[in-house]
Scaffold this motif. Structure first.
Motif, PDB file in Angstrom:
ATOM      1  N   ILE A 108     -32.518   0.001 -18.750  1.00  0.00           N
ATOM      2  CA  ILE A 108     -31.632   1.058 -19.260  1.00  0.00           C
ATOM      3  C   ILE A 108     -32.146   2.418 -18.798  1.00  0.00           C
ATOM      4  O   ILE A 108     -31.367   3.268 -18.338  1.00  0.00           O
ATOM      5  CB  ILE A 108     -31.524   0.982 -20.802  1.00  0.00           C
ATOM      6  CG1 ILE A 108     -30.709  -0.250 -21.203  1.00  0.00           C
ATOM      7  CG2 ILE A 108     -30.888   2.249 -21.371  1.00  0.00           C
ATOM      8  CD1 ILE A 108     -30.685  -0.534 -22.695  1.00  0.00           C
ATOM      9  N   ALA A 109     -33.443   2.618 -18.884  1.00  0.00           N
ATOM     10  CA  ALA A 109     -34.029   3.888 -18.441  1.00  0.00           C
ATOM     11  C   ALA A 109     -33.864   4.074 -16.934  1.00  0.00           C
ATOM     12  O   ALA A 109     -33.506   5.168 -16.464  1.00  0.00           O
ATOM     13  CB  ALA A 109     -35.499   3.937 -18.820  1.00  0.00           C
ATOM     14  N   GLU A 110     -34.096   3.006 -16.176  1.00  0.00           N
ATOM     15  CA  GLU A 110     -34.003   3.069 -14.717  1.00  0.00           C
ATOM     16  C   GLU A 110     -32.591   3.385 -14.248  1.00  0.00           C
ATOM     17  O   GLU A 110     -32.387   4.144 -13.310  1.00  0.00           O
ATOM     18  CB  GLU A 110     -34.466   1.736 -14.122  1.00  0.00           C
ATOM     19  CG  GLU A 110     -34.481   1.685 -12.610  1.00  0.00           C
ATOM     20  CD  GLU A 110     -34.914   0.328 -12.092  1.00  0.00           C
ATOM     21  OE1 GLU A 110     -34.409  -0.063 -11.012  1.00  0.00           O
ATOM     22  OE2 GLU A 110     -35.720  -0.333 -12.748  1.00  0.00           O
ATOM     23  N   SER A 111     -31.597   2.789 -14.902  1.00  0.00           N
ATOM     24  CA  SER A 111     -30.210   2.996 -14.481  1.00  0.00           C
ATOM     25  C   SER A 111     -29.615   4.270 -15.065  1.00  0.00           C
ATOM     26  O   SER A 111     -28.563   4.718 -14.622  1.00  0.00           O
ATOM     27  CB  SER A 111     -29.352   1.801 -14.900  1.00  0.00           C
ATOM     28  OG  SER A 111     -29.247   1.753 -16.310  1.00  0.00           O
ATOM     29  N   GLY A 112     -30.263   4.854 -16.076  1.00  0.00           N
ATOM     30  CA  GLY A 112     -29.729   6.053 -16.723  1.00  0.00           C
ATOM     31  C   GLY A 112     -28.519   5.742 -17.573  1.00  0.00           C
ATOM     32  O   GLY A 112     -27.673   6.601 -17.813  1.00  0.00           O
ATOM     33  N   ALA A 113     -28.404   4.508 -18.046  1.00  0.00           N
ATOM     34  CA  ALA A 113     -27.247   4.075 -18.823  1.00  0.00           C
ATOM     35  C   ALA A 113     -27.212   4.790 -20.168  1.00  0.00           C
ATOM     36  O   ALA A 113     -28.241   4.961 -20.833  1.00  0.00           O
ATOM     37  CB  ALA A 113     -27.301   2.581 -19.045  1.00  0.00           C
ATOM     38  N   GLU A 114     -26.001   5.220 -20.542  1.00  0.00           N
ATOM     39  CA  GLU A 114     -25.836   5.922 -21.810  1.00  0.00           C
ATOM     40  C   GLU A 114     -24.778   5.285 -22.696  1.00  0.00           C
ATOM     41  O   GLU A 114     -24.767   5.507 -23.895  1.00  0.00           O
ATOM     42  CB  GLU A 114     -25.477   7.388 -21.550  1.00  0.00           C
ATOM     43  CG  GLU A 114     -26.565   8.140 -20.811  1.00  0.00           C
ATOM     44  CD  GLU A 114     -26.135   9.541 -20.423  1.00  0.00           C
ATOM     45  OE1 GLU A 114     -24.971   9.906 -20.691  1.00  0.00           O
ATOM     46  OE2 GLU A 114     -26.957  10.261 -19.842  1.00  0.00           O
ATOM     47  N   SER A 115     -23.865   4.528 -22.103  1.00  0.00           N
ATOM     48  CA  SER A 115     -22.782   3.937 -22.885  1.00  0.00           C
ATOM     49  C   SER A 115     -22.454   2.546 -22.347  1.00  0.00           C
ATOM     50  O   SER A 115     -23.035   2.090 -21.365  1.00  0.00           O
ATOM     51  CB  SER A 115     -21.542   4.832 -22.822  1.00  0.00           C
ATOM     52  OG  SER A 115     -21.002   4.812 -21.509  1.00  0.00           O
ATOM     53  N   MET A 116     -21.491   1.903 -23.011  1.00  0.00           N
ATOM     54  CA  MET A 116     -21.081   0.558 -22.606  1.00  0.00           C
ATOM     55  C   MET A 116     -20.527   0.526 -21.176  1.00  0.00           C
ATOM     56  O   MET A 116     -20.558  -0.509 -20.526  1.00  0.00           O
ATOM     57  CB  MET A 116     -20.021   0.016 -23.578  1.00  0.00           C
ATOM     58  CG  MET A 116     -20.590  -0.403 -24.917  1.00  0.00           C
ATOM     59  SD  MET A 116     -21.770  -1.739 -24.762  1.00  0.00           S
ATOM     60  CE  MET A 116     -20.705  -3.046 -24.214  1.00  0.00           C
ATOM     61  N   ARG A 117     -20.025   1.667 -20.698  1.00  0.00           N
ATOM     62  CA  ARG A 117     -19.485   1.706 -19.333  1.00  0.00           C
ATOM     63  C   ARG A 117     -20.574   1.426 -18.289  1.00  0.00           C
ATOM     64  O   ARG A 117     -20.282   1.006 -17.186  1.00  0.00           O
ATOM     65  CB  ARG A 117     -18.847   3.063 -19.041  1.00  0.00           C
ATOM     66  CG  ARG A 117     -17.577   3.300 -19.814  1.00  0.00           C
ATOM     67  CD  ARG A 117     -16.939   4.574 -19.409  1.00  0.00           C
ATOM     68  NE  ARG A 117     -17.900   5.673 -19.542  1.00  0.00           N
ATOM     69  CZ  ARG A 117     -17.678   6.920 -19.180  1.00  0.00           C
ATOM     70  NH1 ARG A 117     -16.517   7.249 -18.663  1.00  0.00           N
ATOM     71  NH2 ARG A 117     -18.585   7.851 -19.341  1.00  0.00           N
ATOM     72  N   ASP A 118     -21.824   1.685 -18.658  1.00  0.00           N
ATOM     73  CA  ASP A 118     -22.940   1.505 -17.731  1.00  0.00           C
ATOM     74  C   ASP A 118     -23.589   0.131 -17.832  1.00  0.00           C
ATOM     75  O   ASP A 118     -24.618  -0.126 -17.213  1.00  0.00           O
ATOM     76  CB  ASP A 118     -24.002   2.581 -18.010  1.00  0.00           C
ATOM     77  CG  ASP A 118     -23.457   3.989 -17.871  1.00  0.00           C
ATOM     78  OD1 ASP A 118     -22.625   4.208 -16.968  1.00  0.00           O
ATOM     79  OD2 ASP A 118     -23.844   4.856 -18.676  1.00  0.00           O
ATOM     80  N   MET A 119     -23.004  -0.762 -18.617  1.00  0.00           N
ATOM     81  CA  MET A 119     -23.613  -2.074 -18.843  1.00  0.00           C
ATOM     82  C   MET A 119     -23.765  -2.864 -17.543  1.00  0.00           C
ATOM     83  O   MET A 119     -24.765  -3.556 -17.342  1.00  0.00           O
ATOM     84  CB  MET A 119     -22.794  -2.875 -19.849  1.00  0.00           C
ATOM     85  CG  MET A 119     -23.451  -4.180 -20.188  1.00  0.00           C
ATOM     86  SD  MET A 119     -22.753  -4.876 -21.648  1.00  0.00           S
ATOM     87  CE  MET A 119     -23.526  -6.456 -21.612  1.00  0.00           C
ATOM     88  N   GLY A 120     -22.799  -2.768 -16.658  1.00  0.00           N
ATOM     89  CA  GLY A 120     -22.864  -3.485 -15.381  1.00  0.00           C
ATOM     90  C   GLY A 120     -24.077  -3.080 -14.562  1.00  0.00           C
ATOM     91  O   GLY A 120     -24.720  -3.920 -13.921  1.00  0.00           O
ATOM     92  N   LYS A 121     -24.410  -1.794 -14.573  1.00  0.00           N
ATOM     93  CA  LYS A 121     -25.586  -1.310 -13.837  1.00  0.00           C
ATOM     94  C   LYS A 121     -26.856  -1.925 -14.403  1.00  0.00           C
ATOM     95  O   LYS A 121     -27.742  -2.345 -13.659  1.00  0.00           O
ATOM     96  CB  LYS A 121     -25.677   0.219 -13.940  1.00  0.00           C
ATOM     97  CG  LYS A 121     -24.573   0.972 -13.253  1.00  0.00           C
ATOM     98  CD  LYS A 121     -24.752   2.459 -13.491  1.00  0.00           C
ATOM     99  CE  LYS A 121     -23.551   3.256 -13.031  1.00  0.00           C
ATOM    100  NZ  LYS A 121     -23.665   4.668 -13.395  1.00  0.00           N
ATOM    101  N   VAL A 122     -26.946  -1.947 -15.725  1.00  0.00           N
ATOM    102  CA  VAL A 122     -28.137  -2.491 -16.387  1.00  0.00           C
ATOM    103  C   VAL A 122     -28.266  -3.983 -16.084  1.00  0.00           C
ATOM    104  O   VAL A 122     -29.346  -4.467 -15.725  1.00  0.00           O
ATOM    105  CB  VAL A 122     -28.078  -2.239 -17.912  1.00  0.00           C
ATOM    106  CG1 VAL A 122     -29.262  -2.892 -18.607  1.00  0.00           C
ATOM    107  CG2 VAL A 122     -28.036  -0.749 -18.211  1.00  0.00           C
ATOM    108  N   MET A 123     -27.167  -4.728 -16.213  1.00  0.00           N
ATOM    109  CA  MET A 123     -27.204  -6.170 -15.974  1.00  0.00           C
ATOM    110  C   MET A 123     -27.525  -6.478 -14.514  1.00  0.00           C
ATOM    111  O   MET A 123     -28.187  -7.475 -14.214  1.00  0.00           O
ATOM    112  CB  MET A 123     -25.886  -6.818 -16.397  1.00  0.00           C
ATOM    113  CG  MET A 123     -25.645  -6.795 -17.893  1.00  0.00           C
ATOM    114  SD  MET A 123     -26.957  -7.535 -18.881  1.00  0.00           S
ATOM    115  CE  MET A 123     -26.760  -9.255 -18.465  1.00  0.00           C
TER     116      MET A 123
END
Length: 148
Positions: A108-123
């Protein structure tokens, strides 16, 4: 040939010598799945491909167990459970809960994810790290909880 495929082929020989029909059947189906990947994609499989095939086959068997038990066919469910055990022998050491949490937080930190829209990046970051070592649906649930 990947090292995992070599281990699987050795396991098939051992199952043949031991006359372990359930294990032999599971290994043959796995080798057929691997061969199918090689033919479809016209390349040699990697250990990552083999782990993905293992995950898929184990998930299919878990679904079958649920259906067999719901239908009262416990002998078929037991057979599927034995096949899962045979397939799990080729998976790497499973990750602990704390290791999974650490990997999720770092992704999560690496991808800069902040919301559910960024879940694909994290996965996308987590999947190669955890392939065959954790239940990805459970990991997905953890990521959703942290991003909500």
């Amino acid at each position: 040939m990947s090292t995992l495929v070599a281990q699987i082929k050795d396991g098939m020989k051992e199952a043949m010598r031991a006359k372990d029909k359930v294990r032999l059947t599971a290994i043959r189906m796995l080798l057929a799945q691997i061969k199918q990947i090689e033919v479809d994609e016209r390349r040699e499989v990697t250990d990552t491909d083999v782990l993905a095939a293992l995950d898929k086959m184990i998930k299919q068997r878990k679904d079958s167990i649920e259906q067999f038990e719901a239908a009262g066919r416990n002998e078929l469910a037991d057979n599927e459970k034995q096949e899962i055990e045979a397939l799990q022998a080729y998976l790497p050491q499973a990750l602990s809960e704390s290791e999974i949490n650490n990997l999720v937080e770092s992704a999560i930190a690496e991808s800069g994810a902040e919301s559910m829209r960024d879940m694909g990046k994290v996965m996308a970051i987590l999947k190669p790290q955890m392939q065959g070592r954790a239940d990805m649906s459970a990991v997905s649930g953890q990521v959703k909880a942290k991003l909500s």
